[in-house]
Design an enzyme around this catalytic site. Structure first.
Site, PDB file in Angstrom:
ATOM      1  N   GLY A   1       0.823  -1.216   0.000  1.00  0.00           N
ATOM      2  CA  GLY A   1       0.000   0.000   0.000  1.00  0.00           C
ATOM      3  C   GLY A   1       0.852   1.258   0.000  1.00  0.00           C
TER       4      GLY A   1
ATOM      5  N   ARG B   1       1.315   3.516  -2.120  1.00  0.00           N
ATOM      6  CA  ARG B   1       0.793   4.729  -2.772  1.00  0.00           C
ATOM      7  C   ARG B   1      -0.287   5.402  -1.946  1.00  0.00           C
ATOM      8  NH1 ARG B   1       1.207   4.301  -9.186  1.00  0.00           N
ATOM      9  NH2 ARG B   1      -0.759   3.211  -9.113  1.00  0.00           N
TER      10      ARG B   1
ATOM     11  N   SER C   1      -8.885   2.988  14.724  1.00  0.00           N
ATOM     12  CA  SER C   1      -9.539   3.221  16.017  1.00  0.00           C
ATOM     13  C   SER C   1     -11.010   2.787  16.006  1.00  0.00           C
ATOM     14  CB  SER C   1      -9.420   4.692  16.431  1.00  0.00           C
ATOM     15  OG  SER C   1     -10.022   5.508  15.461  1.00  0.00           O
ATOM     16  N   CYS C   2     -11.562   2.474  14.825  1.00  0.00           N
ATOM     17  CA  CYS C   2     -12.965   2.034  14.785  1.00  0.00           C
ATOM     18  C   CYS C   2     -13.132   0.590  15.253  1.00  0.00           C
ATOM     19  CB  CYS C   2     -13.571   2.238  13.414  1.00  0.00           C
ATOM     20  SG  CYS C   2     -12.865   1.153  12.192  1.00  0.00           S
TER      21      CYS C   2
ATOM     22  N   TRP D   1     -21.684  17.739   7.536  1.00  0.00           N
ATOM     23  CA  TRP D   1     -22.617  16.627   7.790  1.00  0.00           C
ATOM     24  C   TRP D   1     -22.854  16.435   9.288  1.00  0.00           C
ATOM     25  CZ3 TRP D   1     -20.130  12.223   4.331  1.00  0.00           C
ATOM     26  CH2 TRP D   1     -20.259  12.584   2.990  1.00  0.00           C
TER      27      TRP D   1
ATOM     28  N   GLY E   1       1.022   4.266   3.672  1.00  0.00           N
ATOM     29  CA  GLY E   1       2.196   3.608   3.091  1.00  0.00           C
ATOM     30  C   GLY E   1       3.186   4.615   2.525  1.00  0.00           C
TER      31      GLY E   1
ATOM     32  N   LYS F   1     -10.568  -5.409  10.490  1.00  0.00           N
ATOM     33  CA  LYS F   1      -9.348  -4.952  11.183  1.00  0.00           C
ATOM     34  C   LYS F   1      -9.128  -5.744  12.476  1.00  0.00           C
ATOM     35  CE  LYS F   1      -7.691  -2.013   8.327  1.00  0.00           C
ATOM     36  NZ  LYS F   1      -6.365  -2.239   7.750  1.00  0.00           N
TER      37      LYS F   1
ATOM     38  N   THR G   1      -5.249   6.633  15.101  1.00  0.00           N
ATOM     39  CA  THR G   1      -6.451   7.448  15.163  1.00  0.00           C
ATOM     40  C   THR G   1      -6.767   7.982  13.757  1.00  0.00           C
ATOM     41  OG1 THR G   1      -7.499   9.197  16.403  1.00  0.00           O
ATOM     42  CG2 THR G   1      -5.239   9.615  15.678  1.00  0.00           C
TER      43      THR G   1
HETATM   44  P1  GDP Z   1     -15.804   8.356  11.110  1.00  0.00           P
HETATM   45  O1  GDP Z   1     -14.743   8.932  11.992  1.00  0.00           O
HETATM   46  O2  GDP Z   1     -15.633   6.907  10.824  1.00  0.00           O
HETATM   47  O3  GDP Z   1     -17.175   8.679  11.614  1.00  0.00           O
HETATM   48  O4  GDP Z   1     -15.642   9.003   9.662  1.00  0.00           O
HETATM   49  P2  GDP Z   1     -15.624  10.461   9.009  1.00  0.00           P
HETATM   50  O5  GDP Z   1     -14.282  11.085   9.133  1.00  0.00           O
HETATM   51  O6  GDP Z   1     -16.137  10.279   7.612  1.00  0.00           O
HETATM   52  O7  GDP Z   1     -16.711  11.325   9.805  1.00  0.00           O
HETATM   53  C1  GDP Z   1     -16.456  11.871  11.057  1.00  0.00           C
HETATM   54  C2  GDP Z   1     -17.589  12.800  11.454  1.00  0.00           C
HETATM   55  O8  GDP Z   1     -17.544  13.995  10.671  1.00  0.00           O
HETATM   56  C3  GDP Z   1     -18.999  12.233  11.281  1.00  0.00           C
HETATM   57  O9  GDP Z   1     -19.784  12.665  12.367  1.00  0.00           O
HETATM   58  C4  GDP Z   1     -19.466  12.911   9.995  1.00  0.00           C
HETATM   59  O10 GDP Z   1     -20.874  13.003   9.885  1.00  0.00           O
HETATM   60  C5  GDP Z   1     -18.841  14.294  10.167  1.00  0.00           C
HETATM   61  N1  GDP Z   1     -18.725  15.078   8.925  1.00  0.00           N
HETATM   62  C6  GDP Z   1     -19.095  16.392   8.798  1.00  0.00           C
HETATM   63  N2  GDP Z   1     -18.926  16.812   7.551  1.00  0.00           N
HETATM   64  C7  GDP Z   1     -18.397  15.768   6.852  1.00  0.00           C
HETATM   65  C8  GDP Z   1     -17.997  15.621   5.502  1.00  0.00           C
HETATM   66  O11 GDP Z   1     -18.081  16.514   4.671  1.00  0.00           O
HETATM   67  N3  GDP Z   1     -17.474  14.404   5.169  1.00  0.00           N
HETATM   68  C9  GDP Z   1     -17.346  13.382   6.080  1.00  0.00           C
HETATM   69  N4  GDP Z   1     -16.800  12.213   5.663  1.00  0.00           N
HETATM   70  N5  GDP Z   1     -17.754  13.488   7.358  1.00  0.00           N
HETATM   71  C10 GDP Z   1     -18.269  14.670   7.737  1.00  0.00           C
END
Ligand code: GDP
Length: 311
Positions: A11, A13, A109-110, A203, A17, A141, A165
């Site tokens: 990995g 690229r 970390s998930c 989001w 990695g 994982k 993380t």
């Molecule tokens: P997670 O750590 O596995 O939940 O993955 P993410 O990094 O995709 O999302 C982390 C948090 O950021 C979640 O609560 C998302 O809803 C929030 N979030 C807010 N805006 C965004 C966005 O534009 N993209 C993503 N991927 N997450 C967002």
């Protein structure tokens, strides 16, 4: 690892990695085996076995993985579990068969339960239910960690696992549907600034808390552990500090220089309420992070904006 050790970075690229490769090169390592996915399909057991038999790497960094943000994990659930299980099973088994001296497996970390006490200690793995949105990825994982431990227990292989993380840095994914929050927000704020838009949509509620680490720090920590850590189980790698998604959005807004407002799209999932790693094991082994979030964000924004001068 001596400086002419033969090192395979699976990995190379990807964001992780490539950071490991940069760090090792900077340190003086020269003997790398690097194959992209069109040259070596890691989900193909026969291809992986043939590759290991021919190349006989001494050290392996297993950074190859199907990864993505909350939407990608939730949408491509089958791909995330299948591809990750196949890649890690094939590489770990071949590493055992060909007598690899040491292998480092990258988890995430998930793997910790959705409602794990915070900050999350290594021993919290498998003590509760996982977050639904990324459960298939997390299961793959956890399987990788258990593979490393099982090959250590049965065959004496020196295979170790690290749990990074949330990471960011060069070679990150900026695709708005599939990326993690940090690169997505950099892109959204940057494009909103260039287009003179009045607001940026974030989001979820903005309330979840996340911890972020620059991938160059992760690479340094992994090379430190490759040289010093030889145990079963896992080691968390993080900064030990977290912020809310709202605070992250405000920080990125400031660094990008966007002057409009921030709106929250409550129809999108929040995911796990909080994900902060307990890094006391790593700290006691002798490593702490260097790059602050503000400094790291400035670096990645400088890199990103230099490549995206116009929308
Ligand atoms: P997670 O750590 O596995 O939940 O993955 P993410 O990094 O995709 O999302 C982390 C948090 O950021 C979640 O609560 C998302 O809803 C929030 N979030 C807010 N805006 C965004 C966005 O534009 N993209 C993503 N991927 N997450 C967002």
């Amino acid at each position: 690892m001596d400086l002419n050790a033969k090192i395979y970075i699976a990995g190379h690229r990807g964001m992780v990695g490539s950071a490991v490769n940069r760090f090792l090169k900077k340190t003086g390592y020269t003997n790398f085996i690097l194959k992209n996915s069109s040259e070596l399909d890691l989900t193909n057991q026969h291809a992986v076995n043939t590759f290991f038999e021919a190349e006989k790497p001494e050290y392996v960094f297993l950074a190859a993985a199907r990864v993505g943000g909350i939407m990608a994990n939730n949408t491509y659930r089958a791909d995330f579990i299948y591809e990750n299980l196949m890649m890690e099973s094939n590489v770990i088994h071949a590493a055992y068969k060909e007598g690899v001296k040491k292998l480092l497996f990258f988890g995430s970390s998930c793997i910790y339960p959705k409602f794990a006490p915070q900050p999350m200690k290594e021993e919290y793995m498998l003590t509760g239910l996982l977050e639904h949105t990324n459960e298939p990825y997390a299961i793959s994982k956890i399987a990788g960690i258990k593979l490393c431990d099982a090959y250590r227990a049965q065959y004496g292989c020196n295979f170790i696992s690290v749990m990074p993380t949330n990471l960011y840095g060069p070679n990150d994914n900026y695709d708005l549907q599939n990326a993690h929050v940090l690169p997505s927000l950099i892109r959204k704020f940057h494009e909103a600034k260039l287009n003179n838009e009045s607001s940026v949509t974030v989001w979820g509620t903005g309330a979840p808390r996340r911890e972020f680490l620059h991938v160059d720090d992760l690479a340094e920590a992994c090379c430190f552990l490759m040289g010093s850590y030889n145990e079963e189980g896992l080691v968390n790698i993080g900064a030990g500090e977290d912020i809310t998604i709202s605070e992250l959005a405000l920080l990125i807004k400031e660094i990008v220089g966007f002057e409009g407002t921030i709106e929250f799209d409550h129809s999108k999932p929040d995911g796990t309420p909080r994900k902060l790693l307990d890094v006391s094991k790593l700290t006691s082994l002798g490593w702490t992070y260097n790059i602050s979030l503000r400094e790291g964000l400035k670096r990645v924004y400088d890199e990103y904006s230099a490549q995206h001068l116009v929308n």
